[in-house]
Design a protein around this motif. Structure first.
Motif, mmCIF file in Angstrom:
data_model
loop_
_atom_site.group_PDB
_atom_site.id
_atom_site.type_symbol
_atom_site.label_atom_id
_atom_site.label_comp_id
_atom_site.label_asym_id
_atom_site.label_seq_id
_atom_site.Cartn_x
_atom_site.Cartn_y
_atom_site.Cartn_z
ATOM 1 N N VAL E 77 -60.616 -35.720 -48.465
ATOM 2 C CA VAL E 77 -59.889 -37.049 -48.266
ATOM 3 C C VAL E 77 -58.200 -36.945 -48.093
ATOM 4 O O VAL E 77 -57.535 -37.440 -47.092
ATOM 5 C CB VAL E 77 -60.096 -37.672 -49.863
ATOM 6 N N LEU E 78 -57.764 -35.696 -48.429
ATOM 7 C CA LEU E 78 -56.232 -35.370 -48.260
ATOM 8 C C LEU E 78 -56.006 -35.192 -46.831
ATOM 9 O O LEU E 78 -55.083 -35.551 -46.147
ATOM 10 C CB LEU E 78 -55.903 -34.196 -48.775
ATOM 11 N N SER E 79 -57.137 -34.483 -46.029
ATOM 12 C CA SER E 79 -57.001 -34.178 -44.787
ATOM 13 C C SER E 79 -56.938 -35.499 -43.702
ATOM 14 O O SER E 79 -56.444 -35.692 -42.809
ATOM 15 C CB SER E 79 -57.927 -33.316 -44.313
ATOM 16 N N PHE E 80 -57.932 -36.422 -44.413
ATOM 17 C CA PHE E 80 -57.924 -37.616 -43.605
ATOM 18 C C PHE E 80 -56.461 -38.666 -44.013
ATOM 19 O O PHE E 80 -56.206 -39.208 -43.143
ATOM 20 C CB PHE E 80 -59.013 -38.658 -44.322
ATOM 21 N N VAL E 81 -55.930 -38.474 -45.130
ATOM 22 C CA VAL E 81 -54.870 -39.473 -45.536
ATOM 23 C C VAL E 81 -53.456 -38.737 -44.971
ATOM 24 O O VAL E 81 -52.822 -39.439 -44.476
ATOM 25 C CB VAL E 81 -54.979 -39.428 -46.853
ATOM 26 N N LEU E 82 -53.556 -37.626 -45.010
ATOM 27 C CA LEU E 82 -51.877 -36.955 -44.858
ATOM 28 C C LEU E 82 -51.605 -37.400 -43.574
ATOM 29 O O LEU E 82 -50.303 -37.466 -43.230
ATOM 30 C CB LEU E 82 -51.960 -35.476 -45.163
ATOM 31 N N PHE E 84 -51.686 -40.085 -41.830
ATOM 32 C CA PHE E 84 -51.234 -41.293 -41.758
ATOM 33 C C PHE E 84 -49.556 -41.078 -42.282
ATOM 34 O O PHE E 84 -48.585 -41.900 -41.941
ATOM 35 C CB PHE E 84 -51.828 -42.376 -42.719
ATOM 36 N N VAL E 85 -49.638 -40.358 -43.492
ATOM 37 C CA VAL E 85 -48.106 -40.080 -44.087
ATOM 38 C C VAL E 85 -47.358 -39.584 -43.015
ATOM 39 O O VAL E 85 -46.010 -39.796 -42.944
ATOM 40 C CB VAL E 85 -48.277 -39.479 -45.494
ATOM 41 N N GLY E 110 -52.087 -33.046 -41.307
ATOM 42 C CA GLY E 110 -53.105 -33.182 -42.208
ATOM 43 C C GLY E 110 -54.138 -32.047 -42.421
ATOM 44 O O GLY E 110 -54.439 -31.838 -43.462
ATOM 45 N N SER E 149 -58.298 -38.696 -37.867
ATOM 46 C CA SER E 149 -57.199 -39.646 -38.224
ATOM 47 C C SER E 149 -56.223 -39.609 -37.020
ATOM 48 O O SER E 149 -55.588 -40.725 -36.764
ATOM 49 C CB SER E 149 -56.376 -39.245 -39.483
ATOM 50 N N PHE E 250 -48.403 -34.350 -52.510
ATOM 51 C CA PHE E 250 -49.892 -35.049 -52.561
ATOM 52 C C PHE E 250 -50.912 -34.146 -53.028
ATOM 53 O O PHE E 250 -51.733 -34.250 -53.789
ATOM 54 C CB PHE E 250 -50.350 -35.280 -51.052
ATOM 55 N N SER E 272 -52.002 -28.521 -48.568
ATOM 56 C CA SER E 272 -51.369 -29.909 -47.946
ATOM 57 C C SER E 272 -49.867 -29.932 -47.574
ATOM 58 O O SER E 272 -49.552 -30.526 -46.395
ATOM 59 C CB SER E 272 -51.245 -30.601 -49.141
#
Ligand SMILES: Nc1ncnc2c1ncn2[C@@H]1O[C@H](COP(=O)(O)O)[C@@H](O)[C@H]1O
Ligand SMILES: Nc1ncnc2c1ncn2[C@@H]1O[C@H](COP(=O)(O)O)[C@@H](O)[C@H]1O
Ligand SMILES: Nc1ncnc2c1ncn2[C@@H]1O[C@H](COP(=O)(O)O)[C@@H](O)[C@H]1O
Ligand code: NA
Ligand code: NA
Ligand code: NA
Lengths: 326, 103, 103, 103, 326, 326
Positions: E77-82, E84-85, E110, E149, E250, E272
């Motif tokens: 999930v972190l790898s998918f989300v980061l 975007f950040v 990410g 992502s 994160f 992260s």
């Protein structure tokens, strides 16, 4: 039987075998996991250096007698004879195979695979079973004679094949033979003192390097299997599984005849059961270019090598333990 | 700059045949050649790569030979027997060289 | 020696594109090609070298393909989409080959 | 496919001279070049191989440079001083390139 | 604060960091000190083999429970989300950067850098701080999702980008993921027994190999810095220093949420905070060829990697120690 | 005398020397035993890393005083001076040799061979004889100055030769100098703590790697000897055997003058006696391209290196033991 199964189970779950399986799986799944050629060659030089030296040091420790010379002679004879057996067996099991191809394959099975040898000695050491240190010299001695038999078979069968002075030199002064015997001699000469100097490099880290090397071998074997395609008929597969057992039987007889220890007999069986995938293929490309490399490489590397590695060696060990005491 | 006509012969051949090819070139009086490593390729015998390989049994090398046009035929004739039965590709390209006194 | 006209196509392209180029060549019915390693080079995107690199992200390979002249156009057309947006140089040279039955 | 005339300059030269050759090429305004490793070879100074060597003192590299025909002369003139006294072979072949806007 | 400074000081004077600095300095001074490509690749295979195996062996020793699976899921999930950040942050800090370039950079942040991971675990081990062995699996799991992502960001931004079946296979069966997870699995399966066999190869000499590898990394990073030139605006530099801190935040939240040990939290923060410089750059060249490699390589290798290596990791360790006990 | 013979005998039977002999023999017999270039380079990087670090760690342990700086200065002076001696000696012993060739050869003998240095320190360590750790720095300092003298000799003799800013940079920032001095500095800075981290990589396995490396050196030296042919006149051979003794005499005087330990004197003699075969040949190809590489490579690698390795070092050790106590 129980013993065989337990040995085989233990072997199958050793890191060395599991890394080989990982390599095959990665390769079949088309992962891009590969080793640079220079690293693969470097690891193989390390292994030859280490086992040669350890064999020599062990001979220097236990003393050498006539049995060393006898074992080498028997190894040479086996290497000359086994190709004829392999040739006949392959022609029976796989009728479609041409004389040239059969001769080339036969050469591989008369010769030996040094990594199979290493895997066997590792398993023996792990099981606390001793073997004669000079088996390394026997291994080196068995590399080349089979090539002569193969060419003779090809020429006799009208399949051509050429053997000139240069090829002779190339075969006998093959890098792996020279390094193996050279390190053996140096280990023998320098004995315990020499061993003390190089032991931290060749003893403790050995297993780890072997794991990485077998990972690479697995990748290459998987590649060979993926390409195997048409050449691999059921008869060919059968040959790849039966011939090591036949070879091992010859090795067993030779080992018992020589009066080797149980470990030594297991090694002799393994050598006879194994098929070359480095020295002989190269010699065949030069001397028997019409033979199909896909056939002999698939057999040696894709079928017989994994078979020996996983099931063969524990089987040979169990048999030798039973028949040669233990 | 003064240039001279020459031929660029490129032999892509099995690595195990290196010694044989070199001998033939030397016997044909070739004054020089250069050997390039080959990573992989594809042909009638399928795809191959040197990655992870220990032995020389599979894999090719590329031998490049610049020669005076008059020597081409004798070179190719000497080369031909080595190529028979062996995997390999030979191409000959017209080129121009500097410092022809070397060839 | 009997020689046949042919084209020598040399594609110097990013190493990461190897699979794509190979697929295109195979789909274009090319009968063979050879891949040479590349040490380094220079272009609009600056100097580069493979020394010390672990990944394939930077660096090129050279793909050499000898083909019959009649097949050149279809090869180049197949190759073109792979080259778009990618770093690479393609040259086509007239050459002559031995043993044309192979191509 | 639209092709453009070009020259393929191939410089086989001692590895130690890499920096000097690169400098000359850059000063001559060459827009790109590619360096291939060389395994071994033979010439008036005998046979050599890179196998087992640590230093760069012996051994060659191959520098390939595709350029517009109009720039050839200035390139060769710039290259000439580097070649003097040094081991090396230069060949220039007519070729055709895709995407000439790059050169 | 004192603790941070002392940790950072200690870290900065460790051989591993000093060899990295030596490499950067040699490269900036244009020394011809370089490693052959095959040796660099060989060392990286060794490191992946060693940390994968050690992680698996540690899981086999301490037992695995649900927390392993949970941590892997959180890592994915972190790898998918980061990305975007990272994308948003880069667009804010460096307005000149195109959508394509920003998407490519986002993919790198990410994902993770395995050497940064190794450096963190080395520092933890040296400080006697334990961490969950399965963090290796989390590292492997975090390698690829970020690429998806990044491509989504590029496509949405109208910047093109393509993702076909082959690219998928390439990403998931990437050599480093396969070796890391394969060695992890084998370490897990063979446990203590397997570890005893390979320990002399992967434990004692590990630090020394890491020093040599970081020397090579320093040389490559220095080369990247020398070429950086125009792409490195102040905004880009700021991003390269701020983004790891954001990523680490994160990771901190994730680690605390998962209830990891202080060491585990530090590793999660490091993963992260780190940016890929092997797997993602290659994927981007294939899928987003219009993105400028000079930008993402300079950022990942020239700015964020040295920052994490020298200051970041000690900082993450100090924070995790404070917040997760220890 | 007895001591010399016994030392020499012991040295000749050490694995390190025997592997060198194996390499020469394999090469002369035209075996295809070779190491990939990347592996040879990798081993040499390992050796430089290890001896640099060990030297620095030893300085950090024993403290450094003025003597380090003095020894380095003396080393630089020796490296400047020895080429003049070598030049004169070669012109006397081998009249056919041109000024250019003599200048190039002279540069090699003013500089040093790092493997000869390693062989000497190994033999000292094996014999329990200590030497100053900073001799590594002296070795690094002696690499380059000789090149300047050689070019000066060539220019003065009207033989051309060029020395520009780039060549200067190349010589001083030569990879092996940078790695040797860098590792030395890091070993010094990190001291015992650093040594504890990398010792299992650079101490215990060192001898084994050295054996493999000398096997490779033997192969390369044998190749050089095979090609030597016409350039090797009796006078040239005489120079290759006498010059190391002359150099060693200078080293002896310098070592005694500096008040080094017996081990340190032996190392100083070895450095002065040895001839470069990596850095200087490359510099000569650039700066003195008209000099014949066959001459200087045969001398440095084919004659002087084996001489020092087998007979020279034990001789220097025996002399230094006698004259510098021990
Ligand atoms: N048309 C070609 N162009 C370039 N290289 C070729 C060509 N055909 C064959 N080769 C090379 O020669 C090897 C053996 O070819 P083959 O005998 O057709 O399997 C291939 O793997 C290639 O490396
Ligand atoms: N004119 C050229 N001749 C030979 N190789 C070239 C040429 N232009 C570019 N290359 C190669 O293609 C790579 C990428 O080029 P570029 O996209 O211009 O940076 C360079 O680093 C070279 O290896
Ligand atoms: N005619 C040639 N064709 C290809 N390469 C050559 C030729 N002549 C020389 N070389 C290369 O240049 C090197 C040095 O040549 P030489 O100066 O003649 O010893 C050789 O070892 C070859 O690698
Ligand atoms: Na056999
Ligand atoms: Na990250
Ligand atoms: Na000297």
């Amino acid at each position: 039987m129980d013993q065989i199964l337990s040995l085989a189970g233990q072997n199958l779950l050793s890191p060395v075998i599991l890394f080989f399986v990982l390599g095959v799986a990665a390769s079949l799944a088309r992962s891009d996991l590969t080793f640079p050629e220079a690293i693969a060659k470097g690891m193989s030089l390390y292994l030859l250096f280490a086992i040669g030296f350890k064999g020599g040091a062990s001979v220097s420790q236990h003393g050498a007698d006539l049995s060393l010379g006898l074992a080498v002679v028997v190894g040479v004879v086996l290497s000359f004879v086994l190709p004829f057996v392999a040739f006949a067996l392959l022609r029976i099991l796989a009728r479609g195979v041409s004389v040239t191809d059969a001769a080339a394959v036969a050469g591989h099975y008369g010769s030996i695979s040094i990594v199979t040898f290493v895997a066997a000695t590792s398993l023996l050491t792990a099981g606390g079973i001793a073997h004669e240190g000079y088996m390394v010299a026997v291994a080196a001695a068995m590399e080349a004679p089979a090539i002569v038999s193969a060419l003779w078979l090809a020429v006799r069968g009208g399949a051509g094949g050429k053997m000139d002075k240069d090829l002779w030199r190339e075969i006998l002064l093959n890098g792996s033979i020279v390094l193996l015997l050279g390190a053996f001699a140096i280990g023998w000469i320098t004995g315990e003192r020499g061993m003390a100097e190089v032991a931290p490099f060749i003893v403790a880290p050995f297993k780890g390097v072997l794991c990485l090397f077998l990972l690479d071998m697995g990748i290459v074997a998987g590649r060979e299997l993926r390409k195997a395609g048409r050449v691999v008929t059921p008869g060919v597969v059968a040959f790849g599984l039966v011939m090591p057992l036949v070879g091992a039987a010859f090795g067993l007889a030779a080992g018992l005849g020589l009066g080797l220890s149980a470990g030594g007999v297991a090694v002799m069986m393994t050598l006879s059961a194994s098929a070359s995938y480095i020295a002989v293929p190269a010699a065949m490309r030069v001397a028997l270019p019409k033979a199909n490399p896909a056939l002999y490489l698939t057999l040696a590397l894709g079928i017989t090598f994994p078979f020996n590695l996983t099931l063969g060696i524990p089987l040979y060990m169990a048999i030798s333990q039973t028949l040669a005491g233990g | 700059m003064q240039m001279h006509d020459a031929k660029r012969v490129e032999v892509i051949i099995e690595a195990v045949m290196e010694k044989q090819v070199v001998r033939v070139l030397e016997e044909a009086g070739v004054s020089g050649f250069t050997i390039l490593p080959v990573l992989g390729g594809s042909g009638r015998s399928g795809r191959w790569t040197r990655e992870g390989m220990v032995g020389r049994a599979s894999g090719m090398i590329a031998v490049i030979c610049l020669i005076a046009p008059g020597r081409l035929d004798s070179l190719l004739e000497a080369l031909f027997p080595v190529l028979t039965d062996h995997i390999g590709v030979v191409s000959v390209t017209d080129t121009h060289i500097l410092r022809a006194e070397r060839f």
